[in-house]
Scaffold this motif. Sequence first.
Motif, mmCIF file in Angstrom:
data_model
loop_
_atom_site.group_PDB
_atom_site.id
_atom_site.type_symbol
_atom_site.label_atom_id
_atom_site.label_comp_id
_atom_site.label_asym_id
_atom_site.label_seq_id
_atom_site.Cartn_x
_atom_site.Cartn_y
_atom_site.Cartn_z
ATOM 1 N N HIS A 65 0.818 -1.216 0.000
ATOM 2 C CA HIS A 65 0.000 0.000 0.000
ATOM 3 C C HIS A 65 0.852 1.266 0.000
ATOM 4 O O HIS A 65 0.344 2.349 -0.273
ATOM 5 C CB HIS A 65 -0.960 0.006 1.195
ATOM 6 N N SER B 259 -3.721 -9.059 2.379
ATOM 7 C CA SER B 259 -4.112 -7.722 1.941
ATOM 8 C C SER B 259 -2.859 -6.969 1.526
ATOM 9 O O SER B 259 -1.725 -7.476 1.642
ATOM 10 C CB SER B 259 -4.825 -6.954 3.061
ATOM 11 N N GLU B 260 -3.049 -5.746 1.065
ATOM 12 C CA GLU B 260 -1.924 -4.905 0.667
ATOM 13 C C GLU B 260 -1.020 -4.544 1.851
ATOM 14 O O GLU B 260 0.097 -4.067 1.659
ATOM 15 C CB GLU B 260 -2.429 -3.620 -0.001
ATOM 16 N N THR C 206 -9.651 -9.450 -1.768
ATOM 17 C CA THR C 206 -9.138 -8.288 -1.037
ATOM 18 C C THR C 206 -7.977 -7.639 -1.790
ATOM 19 O O THR C 206 -7.910 -6.406 -1.936
ATOM 20 C CB THR C 206 -8.685 -8.699 0.368
ATOM 21 N N ALA D 146 -9.218 -6.014 -5.014
ATOM 22 C CA ALA D 146 -9.882 -4.734 -4.751
ATOM 23 C C ALA D 146 -8.869 -3.611 -4.578
ATOM 24 O O ALA D 146 -9.107 -2.464 -4.996
ATOM 25 C CB ALA D 146 -10.766 -4.858 -3.508
ATOM 26 N N PHE D 147 -7.733 -3.925 -3.979
ATOM 27 C CA PHE D 147 -6.669 -2.928 -3.839
ATOM 28 C C PHE D 147 -6.162 -2.482 -5.206
ATOM 29 O O PHE D 147 -6.011 -1.279 -5.476
ATOM 30 C CB PHE D 147 -5.524 -3.497 -3.009
ATOM 31 N N ALA E 240 -7.732 -2.681 -8.024
ATOM 32 C CA ALA E 240 -8.803 -1.965 -8.718
ATOM 33 C C ALA E 240 -8.883 -0.514 -8.260
ATOM 34 O O ALA E 240 -9.056 0.412 -9.070
ATOM 35 C CB ALA E 240 -10.135 -2.673 -8.492
ATOM 36 N N LYS E 241 -8.734 -0.297 -6.962
ATOM 37 C CA LYS E 241 -8.856 1.046 -6.408
ATOM 38 C C LYS E 241 -7.645 1.913 -6.734
ATOM 39 O O LYS E 241 -7.788 3.075 -7.135
ATOM 40 C CB LYS E 241 -9.055 0.965 -4.898
ATOM 41 N N LYS E 242 -6.452 1.350 -6.580
ATOM 42 C CA LYS E 242 -5.248 2.177 -6.739
ATOM 43 C C LYS E 242 -4.770 2.263 -8.183
ATOM 44 O O LYS E 242 -4.223 3.306 -8.601
ATOM 45 C CB LYS E 242 -4.123 1.632 -5.854
ATOM 46 N N TYR E 243 -4.969 1.195 -8.958
ATOM 47 C CA TYR E 243 -4.410 1.161 -10.306
ATOM 48 C C TYR E 243 -5.479 1.000 -11.399
ATOM 49 O O TYR E 243 -5.131 0.853 -12.572
ATOM 50 C CB TYR E 243 -3.396 0.020 -10.425
ATOM 51 N N GLN E 244 -6.740 0.990 -10.994
ATOM 52 C CA GLN E 244 -7.854 0.833 -11.944
ATOM 53 C C GLN E 244 -7.689 -0.425 -12.808
ATOM 54 O O GLN E 244 -8.024 -0.448 -13.993
ATOM 55 C CB GLN E 244 -7.986 2.065 -12.855
ATOM 56 N N LYS F 218 -8.837 -4.343 -13.275
ATOM 57 C CA LYS F 218 -9.897 -5.263 -12.903
ATOM 58 C C LYS F 218 -9.453 -6.679 -13.266
ATOM 59 O O LYS F 218 -9.253 -6.988 -14.441
ATOM 60 C CB LYS F 218 -11.211 -4.926 -13.614
#
Length: 289
Positions: free
Chosen positions: A192, A224-225, A261, A264-265, A267-271, A273
């Motif tokens: 992260h 997780s990250e 999990t 999702a990290f 997807a959120k940080k680097y777009q 999928k």
Amino acid sequence: MPLSADDIKNLHKYEVSILRALERMMHRYAWVPEDDLKAAVRLSAAETKYRVGNLIHRDMVRSDTVPYKGYALVFKGYDALALSALAQKKTISALGTMIGVGKESEIYEALGFGVVVLKLHKIGQRSFQTVRTNREYMPEKTHCPWIFASAKSAEREYEALRALNGKVNVPVPIDINRHVIVMSFIPGVNLHRCRLENPDDIWQEILVQVKSAYDCGFIHGDLSEYNIMYDDAAVWIIDWPQWIPPNHQNAEAVLRHDIETVAAFFAKKYQRKYDTDDALRYVTGRTVE
């Protein structure tokens, strides 16, 4: 206050005896009766009172008067016992600074054979019942103060690190005492905190590591990250006390949660999928229903 090297160096041998006696007797008592402690350490009443007072002042022991006058070993005292034992074995020679803290652990640098990392497992009093419920290796009905719960957590992680060492990118386990694991230093940063130039490659490498662990009989259980590290050359997976085996009744759900999990990290940080069903099929080698 975090433990310091002086906390260990300044312990008198009588104070060490008191800490050890409390550790033994807390397997039976939540609060060790004052008279039982005096009998166990075989010191005069005045000496016992003085030494216990020092330990209370240094936040290594607590006292209570309800339902009787008694004492309990707390984490700073347990830390001192574990680190003293590791120093006596020459596993570590100097305690460095705290470099990380989580909800259930503290991380220190130390000197051993080079720079090493100390992970002090610390299952908190507030989360103790939740941990007992969610982690099957915890006893359900027996008396188990959180210092001993933390030792069980450390044993669980150490078991995983030993089994995975050389097969998965994990810290090398060096030694364990009570709730403290000594392990190799990983010169990377948590995912992260990175800005990856090649997120797709790193996602694939994470899956390779997760599959290798799965093939060895380990599902992380809390991935997780925050417990994936990257050092510009390799991915490392840390924090293994919640692992479960692939034949566990909840294995697929837990593995799916780990993968989703991390996805999702990304997807959120680097777009990015990623297909988590494909990832699950890759890790397990089975068709996902």
